[in-house]
Design a protein around this motif. Structure first.
Motif, mmCIF file in Angstrom:
data_model
loop_
_atom_site.group_PDB
_atom_site.id
_atom_site.type_symbol
_atom_site.label_atom_id
_atom_site.label_comp_id
_atom_site.label_asym_id
_atom_site.label_seq_id
_atom_site.Cartn_x
_atom_site.Cartn_y
_atom_site.Cartn_z
ATOM 1 N N GLU A 19 0.826 -1.202 0.000
ATOM 2 C CA GLU A 19 0.000 0.000 0.000
ATOM 3 C C GLU A 19 0.866 1.262 0.000
ATOM 4 O OE1 GLU A 19 -4.056 0.163 2.018
ATOM 5 O OE2 GLU A 19 -2.738 1.153 3.434
ATOM 6 N N LEU A 20 2.008 1.202 0.713
ATOM 7 C CA LEU A 20 2.930 2.342 0.747
ATOM 8 C C LEU A 20 3.441 2.641 -0.668
ATOM 9 C CD1 LEU A 20 4.376 4.329 2.745
ATOM 10 C CD2 LEU A 20 6.318 2.758 2.681
ATOM 11 N N ALA A 21 3.757 1.581 -1.419
ATOM 12 C CA ALA A 21 4.203 1.758 -2.809
ATOM 13 C C ALA A 21 3.085 2.362 -3.661
ATOM 14 C CB ALA A 21 4.653 0.417 -3.385
ATOM 15 N N VAL B 89 -7.980 4.235 5.033
ATOM 16 C CA VAL B 89 -6.750 3.540 4.675
ATOM 17 C C VAL B 89 -6.067 3.111 5.966
ATOM 18 C CG1 VAL B 89 -5.252 5.585 4.659
ATOM 19 C CG2 VAL B 89 -4.715 3.678 3.144
ATOM 20 N N ASN B 90 -5.241 2.089 5.877
ATOM 21 C CA ASN B 90 -4.503 1.614 7.046
ATOM 22 C C ASN B 90 -3.584 2.730 7.544
ATOM 23 O OD1 ASN B 90 -3.610 -0.118 8.974
ATOM 24 N ND2 ASN B 90 -2.340 -1.352 7.628
ATOM 25 N N LYS B 91 -3.547 2.911 8.867
ATOM 26 C CA LYS B 91 -2.735 3.956 9.492
ATOM 27 C C LYS B 91 -3.131 5.342 8.970
ATOM 28 C CE LYS B 91 1.238 0.818 9.805
ATOM 29 N NZ LYS B 91 2.624 0.575 9.440
ATOM 30 N N LEU B 92 -4.429 5.581 8.833
ATOM 31 C CA LEU B 92 -4.906 6.911 8.434
ATOM 32 C C LEU B 92 -4.420 7.906 9.490
ATOM 33 C CD1 LEU B 92 -6.771 8.253 6.253
ATOM 34 C CD2 LEU B 92 -8.625 8.064 7.888
ATOM 35 N N VAL C 179 -10.074 -2.258 9.112
ATOM 36 C CA VAL C 179 -9.632 -0.857 9.187
ATOM 37 C C VAL C 179 -10.842 0.072 9.137
ATOM 38 C CG1 VAL C 179 -8.381 0.982 7.963
ATOM 39 C CG2 VAL C 179 -7.333 -1.270 8.221
ATOM 40 N N THR C 180 -11.768 -0.202 8.217
ATOM 41 C CA THR C 180 -12.986 0.618 8.092
ATOM 42 C C THR C 180 -13.785 0.597 9.392
ATOM 43 O OG1 THR C 180 -13.100 0.214 5.709
ATOM 44 C CG2 THR C 180 -15.126 0.935 6.765
ATOM 45 N N ASP C 181 -13.977 -0.604 9.945
ATOM 46 C CA ASP C 181 -14.724 -0.736 11.211
ATOM 47 C C ASP C 181 -14.052 0.046 12.336
ATOM 48 O OD1 ASP C 181 -16.683 -2.304 10.089
ATOM 49 O OD2 ASP C 181 -15.714 -4.211 10.599
#
Length: 423
Positions: A26-28, A262-265, A303-305
């Motif tokens: 995801e970082l990429a 997103v993860n780590k928003l 993540v959404t939850d």
């Protein structure tokens, strides 16, 4: 033309961190969204993040080797870095260093179209920078545009302002934001007062929420409506979009689409966008959109939850919309009790989804037959604003009306009800 940026991405895998590989991919993707080419990757397994450099000294040397070999001019770290870590890393790597938070802030800054979204991003950027100003003048000068991957935005001169000036700027932007937020709250109250049910799309970024909104609008209006911007990219939508959906039986509901998660928003963003995200709290029903073709869709759902929980969204009915099922070997549409698997892009399963929405948001509606005397015309006008009128016949003693409405709205009409039936 800006020079092409080539980046090395760096991540630390802590013990029992199951989603590490996903977060690095995801970082990429986040880097690609900022037109940055990822040319290398360095990973270290650790029990805890190193306080001085995020990674160990040996790995710092490995990053240096890759910078030389791949001719990289940027290093992106998978977690938010402290001011000390940024200073130490830039000194040792002699290269521009950014973290995941800055990358996400950059994307938000690029995508923000409305005044409110632009203010929200600016506040988040400044709050991120504030603790990083002290003792970081040289380092921040290297950051060129100040925020992330661009040579524009906050700008070097503004970064050289002292803490007080930055705080004053945050206060000024927050005042502007509060004004916009209060205007939106007034609009929200009016929507609530109208009694029209509100259905909100939520989900991970790029799950297809805007495509689903466009498909529903198209299906309900039978003509190509004003399309919500949709594209296969991260954070295509930052603004809250609202569309009124008219069903064949004259009922209607409001469909809202807002920013993806997103993860780590970054918490600065959650804080700045809280008022926008809190629109979701007003919903009568959530459509949790999931990219079913993504192998990590379950983590994305978590993540959404988590973000919904963080902003206080609870006890709202949910329909799970497993989208992009056409991209995998899966027979669609598949309708389950509170879930539907479909393809919004190919418009397969949208009718089923609409039926599920209708069933949920209008479940407490009942059908009534009433005879309203002509002397009570104001009641007929009120009924038209609160209920779905199925038929009206004008008889000698008054208007004979068959209507569907909430039980809560029927109290005024009880003396005129001829018969009632559950839908």
């Amino acid at each position: 033309m800006e020079p092409l940026q080539k980046a090395i991405i760096v991540g630390v895998k802590l013990q029992h961190q199951e989603d590490f590989e996903t977060s690095l991919i995801e970082l990429a993707d986040l880097a690609a969204a900022c037109d940055v080419e990822v040319v290398g990757e360095v990973v270290q397994k650790l029990d805890h993040i190193q306080a001085s450099h995020y990674i160990g000294k040996g790995k710092v040397k490995e990053v240096l080797r890759q910078i030389d070999e791949k001719e990289a001019n940027l290093v992106i770290f998978n977690d938010e870095l402290s001011p000390t870590q940024i200073r130490n890393l830039e000194a040792d790597l002699d290269c521009k260093v950014i973290d995941r938070t800055i990358l996400i802030l950059d994307i938000f800054a690029q995508r923000a179209k409305t005044k409110e979204a632009q203010l929200q991003v600016a506040v988040a950027q400044l709050q991120y920078m504030l603790p990083r100003l002290v003792g970081l003048r040289k380092s921040l000068g290297r950051q060129s545009g100040g925020v992330g991957t661009r040579n524009k935005g906050i700008g070097e001169k503004k970064l050289e302002l002292d803490r007080r000036k930055i705080e004053e700027q945050i206060d000024r932007l927050n005042k502007e934001l509060r004004l916009l937020v209060s205007q939106r709250q007034t609009q929200r109250k009016q929507r609530k007062k109208s009694g029209i049910p509100i259905v909100s799309l939520v989900g991970y970024t790029n799950a297809g929420k805007s495509t689903i909104m466009n498909a529903i609008v198209e299906q309900s209006q039978h003509i190509p409506a004003k399309q919500v911007f949709e594209k296969d990219m991260l954070f295509a939508t930052l603004e809250t979009t609202i569309r009124k959906i008219q069903l064949p039986d004259q009922k209607s509901f409001l469909l809202t689409d807002t920013v993806g998660f997103v993860n780590k928003l970054p918490h600065h963003l959650v804080k700045a966008f809280r008022s926008t995200l809190e629109e979701v709290k007003e919903a009568d029903l959530l459509l949790h959109v999931v990219d079913f073709s993504n192998p990590n869709y379950k983590q994305m759902m978590e993540v959404t939850d988590q973000v919904l929980k963080e902003i206080g969204v609870e006890n709202i009915p949910v329909i799970y919309v497993y989208n992009k099922a056409d991209l995998i070997d899966f027979s669609i549409p598949l309708v389950e009790q509170s879930a539907v698997t479909l393809s919004a892009q190919k418009r397969i399963g949208i009718t089923d989804l609409l039926q599920m929405i209708r069933k949920e948001v209008f479940k407490d509606y009942q059908q009534y037959e009433m005879l309203i005397p002509y002397s009570q015309n104001h009641l007929l006008a009120y009924l038209k604003s609160k209920a779905t009128i199925l038929s009206t016949e004008y008889e000698e003693n008054g208007a004979k009306v068959i209507a569907e409405c909430r039980q809560a709205d029927i109290e005024k009409y009880l003396p005129y009800v001829v018969q009632e039936s559950h839908m």
